[in-house]
Enzyme design. Structure first.
Site, short mmCIF file in Angstrom:
data_model
loop_
_atom_site.label_atom_id
_atom_site.label_comp_id
_atom_site.label_asym_id
_atom_site.label_seq_id
_atom_site.Cartn_x
_atom_site.Cartn_y
_atom_site.Cartn_z
CG LEU A 27 -1.89 -1.27 1.17
CD1 LEU A 27 -2.76 -1.29 2.41
CD2 LEU A 27 -2.75 -1.35 -0.08
CB ALA A 28 4.47 1.85 -0.21
CG HIS A 29 1.09 6.74 -1.85
ND1 HIS A 29 0.84 6.50 -0.52
CD2 HIS A 29 -0.10 7.09 -2.40
CE1 HIS A 29 -0.45 6.69 -0.28
NE2 HIS A 29 -1.05 7.05 -1.39
CG MET A 75 6.93 2.59 4.67
SD MET A 75 7.10 1.79 6.29
CE MET A 75 7.71 0.18 5.82
CD GLU A 76 9.94 5.23 0.38
OE1 GLU A 76 9.59 5.64 1.51
OE2 GLU A 76 9.12 4.92 -0.51
CG ASP A 126 23.54 -13.54 -0.17
OD1 ASP A 126 23.26 -14.75 -0.13
OD2 ASP A 126 23.99 -13.00 -1.20
#
Lengths: 165, 165, 165, 165, 165, 165
Positions: free
Chosen positions: A80-82, A118-119, A133
């Site tokens: 739901l992120a823009h 969020m970024e 990793d």
């Protein structure tokens, strides 16, 4: 207490259905978000990462690129992120000898209608996963922790600074 | 002790340059990886997530989808990861009332030449980030922690079980 | 001469329509492709890249990662390419002082039904574009040239070695 | 001469770490970039491409679409590139009989905070790679060369025109 | 009738949670799926598409490429779909003068553990959307209909042929 | 009648070559598009979807997420579409008992230079495909139909309302 009860999950409509909320009416403003996280590993793995930073086998340089690229993929990863046009990303690492951990710090900037928390959090997460990793042949027991927002500025809700910062 | 010193970062060649290591000669085998992580939030946010699980506004259902989709994007997110045909992903959530946290558990399976640890860890991370995104209007202080590999089976290196599991 | 006339573009059907050709009946075999290309720049830019390789500001390390990631995106970039599970990528750089150029060499391996020539050529191209991007503040006149297949082995058509190699 | 020495790689911070540079303070302006490149092939392959342009088996039509799509993926392909909202892309081909080569020309436009040089160069590169892919059954010795920026307008640094244009 | 009641949605576990179902134990087999769909438009738009097919402005050629590319993105578009290595895609168009419609037919093949029905249906859908996009300046009232599976072969469940085919 | 003849496919230049048309000179405006479509299924499948909406196995919740994510991928799926920063997406479902069908409605908003018709139509299409994917173990004969634009507002061409709405 009253305003507390006002708060609600903005990603749902009145019927509880997921929506990408309308930010069309919001004004563009300068916004910056700072996030951090930590990956803790064995002394052996930590020393190898540290050595690589100095000479060859640069784990952190690659993790930085992975984190920057991930900051650009947030609208694809988080349902739901823009979509956003971020204007700045930088990622720093702090090697902490006392507990064989690496702190990852990300700063993301934008002039836009929604924030970039969020970024910044995603950049930290993917940088940490990339370190995992690249070191997993040496240590599978690494732990990624304390992924959190340190600070954000700009936007209608103004400045947020995490209490323990 | 001796073999300990044999271990090295497999993602670099002899000159310290990053490579996607050659797995062409490895045999395909059934491999499964289990990873976990936790997101801790305010009592208010936690109660809202819990309520949504029952009725409307299902944060966890959306986080699950985000995690499954992310498991399929690992080769795009992690620079030196191999593209893989994963055959199974499932993600579970455990709501922990005692500390307002949600534990996220991911299991990924494959019949392939390399393991799926990164797929499981990435699924957990992106599910956690999605929960953060959906709850951040209520609580910006959430913390994502303890992202770790619980167990993996299959492949030449055999079974790994985290000590504290 | 006769077989020469047999050759045709395999990406079209009898009506001239584009198709992703059927490789379902082909057998899997070990395949490797080697490709190369060159970027030529001003002495100033070249010296900066060269210095960065030694200490900080590692243009080539980042270009290498970009090339490896691009090798995994070929089926998304090239319309009629098949999705593949490449098992190996490495990229090397050769700094050529005599003409301020950098030669880029990519090797890609797979055990699969089709070759990896496009993966190797794309890795070279995107590594070159990344070098351009990182150096363009210093020199906008850089030229990317000689992107070509050096050698490929495996598959029904067997080994190809470029004449001038 | 003095300002020459001012130039530096903008994609690194003071410690030599890669950053997506901050363009938040830059003003939006109309920007256009023109890039070109060439693919040279055997007479046989060249004649087939030329024939296809007229009737069926349109290699160049497909390469054009691949180039346009690639211009939209630059921020995903080039690690430190900013996400952009390009407003225009067109790609032209010039068939050059004298040496069995095809010149590829791309023009990309935007009203934004950073230039679109990378978008134009990437469009040319991926169009060339697509031509290679579609003709490789006939000729594996094709060479892609002279990928370069012809001209760019707009932005603080103003107009650049390649000397030999 | 009894086995009818056995059928259930395979994308949920016993608790109703979404899962990418485990296909690790399934055997690889040759599988092919055929799907179709229709886009109906105004006579004016239809005639323009038809004319373009003959000479310049080839809407259908571009829609075909979009459909083929989309078949390779199914695991990214459909949350619980498995990543697959499709080995064949072709898309045909049938211009139907009687009602100004275009029928779109897609065939997708694989040798794998799961079927390619979704790949064929997605190829049809995206080809139709691309036609809409390219014709919408002339006609916004176009309708996309009858997207359906015509036939599939291979796999444990065997051959399915739509009744009205 | 005269202006009717003015209309042409805007995605081609004067020579019939595909272009991403220049929208650089267009002004930003609030734009909204509404699209719809229908998936018809067997009574058995329909009842299962309906039951899931109430309790567990929420097909429609997952289809909604898939549709929202797809609206953000239009510039990657549709070759000549412009990248856009959509500011709003919502998707609703209407269960129609009379014919065992589900109507899918998508609304997409933006403040931008081009419309979001394709985003709304793509959201509907991918939501429908996701429903198909999740129900196909029970019914392979489902049909997706009537994907169409209901209404769009904003932009130079103004408001469009489908006649039968």
């Amino acid at each position: 207490m009253a305003d507390q009860s006002e708060k609600c999950f903005t990603h749902f409509d009145g019927d509880g259905n997921a929506v990408m909320v309308d930010v069309g009416g919001k004004v563009e403003s300068e916004r910056v978000a700072h996030a951090a996280g930590t990956i803790t590993m064995s002394p052996e793995a930590f020393q190898k990462v540290k050595a690589g930073k100095m000479s060859k086998g640069d784990v952190l340089g690659i993790a930085r690129i992975a984190g920057i690229l991930a900051a650009k993929k947030v609208d694809d990863l988080i349902p739901l992120a823009h979509p956003l046009l971020i204007t700045k990303v930088n990622i720093d690492f702090c090697l902490q000898d006392e507990d064989n951990s690496i702190e990852i710090l990300a700063t993301v900037g934008i002039c836009g209608k929604t924030g970039v928390e969020m970024e910044a959090l995603t950049a930290v997460s993917v940088a940490a996963l990339t370190i995992y990793d690249m070191c997993k042949a040496v240590d599978k027991s690494m732990v990624i922790s304390d992924i959190r927002l340190l600070k954000k500025t700009g936007g209608k809700s103004g400045t947020y600074i995490r209490k323990d910062v």
